[in-house]
Design a protein around this motif. Sequence first.
Motif, PDB file in Angstrom:
ATOM      1  N   ILE A   1      76.978 -41.471 -58.227  1.00  0.00           N
ATOM      2  CA  ILE A   1      77.163 -42.790 -57.626  1.00  0.00           C
ATOM      3  C   ILE A   1      77.921 -43.660 -58.620  1.00  0.00           C
ATOM      4  O   ILE A   1      77.578 -43.717 -59.799  1.00  0.00           O
ATOM      5  CB  ILE A   1      75.796 -43.416 -57.261  1.00  0.00           C
ATOM      6  N   ASP A   2      78.958 -44.316 -58.115  1.00  0.00           N
ATOM      7  CA  ASP A   2      79.902 -44.968 -59.017  1.00  0.00           C
ATOM      8  C   ASP A   2      79.772 -46.481 -59.036  1.00  0.00           C
ATOM      9  O   ASP A   2      79.812 -47.130 -57.986  1.00  0.00           O
ATOM     10  CB  ASP A   2      81.331 -44.598 -58.602  1.00  0.00           C
ATOM     11  N   LEU A   3      79.612 -47.022 -60.235  1.00  0.00           N
ATOM     12  CA  LEU A   3      79.634 -48.483 -60.405  1.00  0.00           C
ATOM     13  C   LEU A   3      80.940 -48.921 -61.060  1.00  0.00           C
ATOM     14  O   LEU A   3      81.171 -50.108 -61.234  1.00  0.00           O
ATOM     15  CB  LEU A   3      78.461 -48.933 -61.294  1.00  0.00           C
ATOM     16  N   GLU A   4      81.786 -47.947 -61.423  1.00  0.00           N
ATOM     17  CA  GLU A   4      82.971 -48.312 -62.199  1.00  0.00           C
ATOM     18  C   GLU A   4      84.214 -48.502 -61.317  1.00  0.00           C
ATOM     19  O   GLU A   4      84.311 -49.496 -60.608  1.00  0.00           O
ATOM     20  CB  GLU A   4      83.201 -47.263 -63.299  1.00  0.00           C
TER      21      GLU A   4
ATOM     22  N   ILE B   1      68.236 -33.133 -55.258  1.00  0.00           N
ATOM     23  CA  ILE B   1      69.589 -32.936 -55.803  1.00  0.00           C
ATOM     24  C   ILE B   1      69.764 -33.784 -57.065  1.00  0.00           C
ATOM     25  O   ILE B   1      69.137 -34.835 -57.205  1.00  0.00           O
ATOM     26  CB  ILE B   1      70.644 -33.307 -54.735  1.00  0.00           C
ATOM     27  N   GLU B   2      70.601 -33.291 -57.975  1.00  0.00           N
ATOM     28  CA  GLU B   2      70.863 -34.037 -59.207  1.00  0.00           C
ATOM     29  C   GLU B   2      71.675 -35.303 -58.887  1.00  0.00           C
ATOM     30  O   GLU B   2      72.684 -35.236 -58.196  1.00  0.00           O
ATOM     31  CB  GLU B   2      71.662 -33.154 -60.163  1.00  0.00           C
ATOM     32  N   VAL B   3      71.204 -36.436 -59.399  1.00  0.00           N
ATOM     33  CA  VAL B   3      71.910 -37.700 -59.148  1.00  0.00           C
ATOM     34  C   VAL B   3      72.340 -38.313 -60.478  1.00  0.00           C
ATOM     35  O   VAL B   3      71.520 -38.523 -61.368  1.00  0.00           O
ATOM     36  CB  VAL B   3      71.005 -38.714 -58.401  1.00  0.00           C
ATOM     37  N   LEU B   4      73.640 -38.584 -60.587  1.00  0.00           N
ATOM     38  CA  LEU B   4      74.155 -39.282 -61.758  1.00  0.00           C
ATOM     39  C   LEU B   4      74.682 -40.637 -61.307  1.00  0.00           C
ATOM     40  O   LEU B   4      75.068 -40.799 -60.148  1.00  0.00           O
ATOM     41  CB  LEU B   4      75.312 -38.505 -62.401  1.00  0.00           C
ATOM     42  N   VAL B   5      74.712 -41.579 -62.229  1.00  0.00           N
ATOM     43  CA  VAL B   5      75.333 -42.867 -61.923  1.00  0.00           C
ATOM     44  C   VAL B   5      76.396 -43.135 -62.973  1.00  0.00           C
ATOM     45  O   VAL B   5      76.113 -43.110 -64.177  1.00  0.00           O
ATOM     46  CB  VAL B   5      74.312 -44.020 -61.916  1.00  0.00           C
ATOM     47  N   ARG B   6      77.629 -43.346 -62.502  1.00  0.00           N
ATOM     48  CA  ARG B   6      78.691 -43.704 -63.450  1.00  0.00           C
ATOM     49  C   ARG B   6      78.652 -45.210 -63.665  1.00  0.00           C
ATOM     50  O   ARG B   6      78.867 -45.978 -62.725  1.00  0.00           O
ATOM     51  CB  ARG B   6      80.070 -43.286 -62.946  1.00  0.00           C
ATOM     52  N   VAL B   7      78.352 -45.609 -64.883  1.00  0.00           N
ATOM     53  CA  VAL B   7      78.238 -47.032 -65.208  1.00  0.00           C
ATOM     54  C   VAL B   7      79.584 -47.543 -65.725  1.00  0.00           C
ATOM     55  O   VAL B   7      80.515 -46.773 -65.947  1.00  0.00           O
ATOM     56  CB  VAL B   7      77.148 -47.268 -66.280  1.00  0.00           C
TER      57      VAL B   7
ATOM     58  N   ARG C   1      76.452 -41.392 -66.330  1.00  0.00           N
ATOM     59  CA  ARG C   1      77.753 -40.871 -66.745  1.00  0.00           C
ATOM     60  C   ARG C   1      78.539 -41.972 -67.442  1.00  0.00           C
ATOM     61  O   ARG C   1      78.755 -43.046 -66.879  1.00  0.00           O
ATOM     62  CB  ARG C   1      78.526 -40.346 -65.532  1.00  0.00           C
ATOM     63  N   LEU C   2      78.953 -41.671 -68.655  1.00  0.00           N
ATOM     64  CA  LEU C   2      79.691 -42.633 -69.468  1.00  0.00           C
ATOM     65  C   LEU C   2      81.176 -42.476 -69.225  1.00  0.00           C
ATOM     66  O   LEU C   2      81.730 -41.420 -69.517  1.00  0.00           O
ATOM     67  CB  LEU C   2      79.489 -42.299 -70.949  1.00  0.00           C
TER      68      LEU C   2
ATOM     69  N   ILE D   1      66.173 -39.968 -69.434  1.00  0.00           N
ATOM     70  CA  ILE D   1      67.515 -40.160 -68.853  1.00  0.00           C
ATOM     71  C   ILE D   1      68.541 -39.389 -69.678  1.00  0.00           C
ATOM     72  O   ILE D   1      68.663 -39.582 -70.885  1.00  0.00           O
ATOM     73  CB  ILE D   1      67.893 -41.658 -68.832  1.00  0.00           C
ATOM     74  N   LYS D   2      69.283 -38.535 -69.012  1.00  0.00           N
ATOM     75  CA  LYS D   2      70.300 -37.735 -69.694  1.00  0.00           C
ATOM     76  C   LYS D   2      71.644 -38.473 -69.678  1.00  0.00           C
ATOM     77  O   LYS D   2      71.798 -39.480 -68.997  1.00  0.00           O
ATOM     78  CB  LYS D   2      70.453 -36.376 -69.010  1.00  0.00           C
TER      79      LYS D   2
END
Lengths: 293, 97
Positions: free
Chosen positions: A32-35, A62-68, A92-93, A123-124
């Motif tokens: 999920i993208d915030l960028e 499911i694996e959930v990542l967030v792009r900050v 996600r950086l 948090i990974k």
Amino acid sequence: MQKLRRTMLYVPGNNPGMIRDAHIYGADSIMIDLEDSVSLYEKDAARLLVYQALKTFDFGGIEVLVRVNPLNTPYGRDDFEAIVRAQPTAIRLPKTETADDVIEADELITEIEQKIGMEHGTIKLFAAVESGKGALNAAQIAVASKRLIGIAIGAEDFVTDLKTTRSPEGIELLTARSLILFAARAAGIAAVDTVYSDVNNEEGFASEVKLIKQLGFDGKSIINPRQIEIVNRIYTPTEAEIKKSKRIIEASLEAEAKGSGVISLDGKMIDRPIVERARRILDLAEAAKINVE
Amino acid sequence: MIIQQVGMAGTLESSDITISIEPNGTKGIEIELKSTVENQFGNQIRKVILETLQGMGIEHAYVRANDKGALDCAIKARVMTAVSRVVDGDCRPWEAE
């Protein structure tokens, strides 16, 4: 079985319907993208929406990542504060250029985890390299934090940094892809390739997926659910590969049972790397819902 | 917390809701709702808006909501955003929860 990341599906962070539905298409991970997909005027709205959504929705395991947003922007710190509390698998950086970028993120996450009583390391992190400097530093970036589970290349910013454009063959990305892949393998983490923006060019997309699979990438960031099937098809082993892998694994189990360090099959010696490859083929087959028993 | 300006958030996309929050003197919280699912979920939408505002310490506000089938978490997020935009942007609802 190692976590497979053949497909990481981008989801715009300010669209409630897309966030709600993202997990149903069968991607291995959603991101999920915030960028980049959120306008400067909607950063606050997206942050709160993703925060609430993560606390509410069941994404079916499911694996959930967030792009900050990067920490050197006015949005980065608040993104971390909100998203750590909402507890995705990983943050996600974007635009990671040095090991210090990862260390700074790690320390901030640690601080927030402590503040809210969350277990350290919950948090990974997933780093994205998007510049020449980042590519050159990939080896240090990949080992900068125990939280790091993967490293990705973001090609659009990368080619801009290099003062070039993307070609169908991807020659301009070859060095960076290789550096990132080597860094990931040395660190024992995942390597994920960049997005392919032309959703309607299925042939071009398939050709790029074949290339990155051959290079050794775990998978690809994708922007449309239509791309999932193509990636999965290319990453699914053939029947012959599966059969051979099963025999290799059986032979290795037999050798292990006998206490023998030497594995042989059809009169040939089987090395450890061959066994490891066979295991990955069976993992990929299982992920493609092929019965390997 | 007193609402002194108009704050807005949300979109008209499906599964979303627009929230406009305005000053309402000392008349409490009033909600004007338009929704594609008014009959089934109107009361629930009003309840989520009301509870979110109360949770943020808002006692008086006039709320205009235009709902396109938003789930509770989206309604909550949009209300929080609208409020945070009125209270000088230094509002961190996740810290209060």
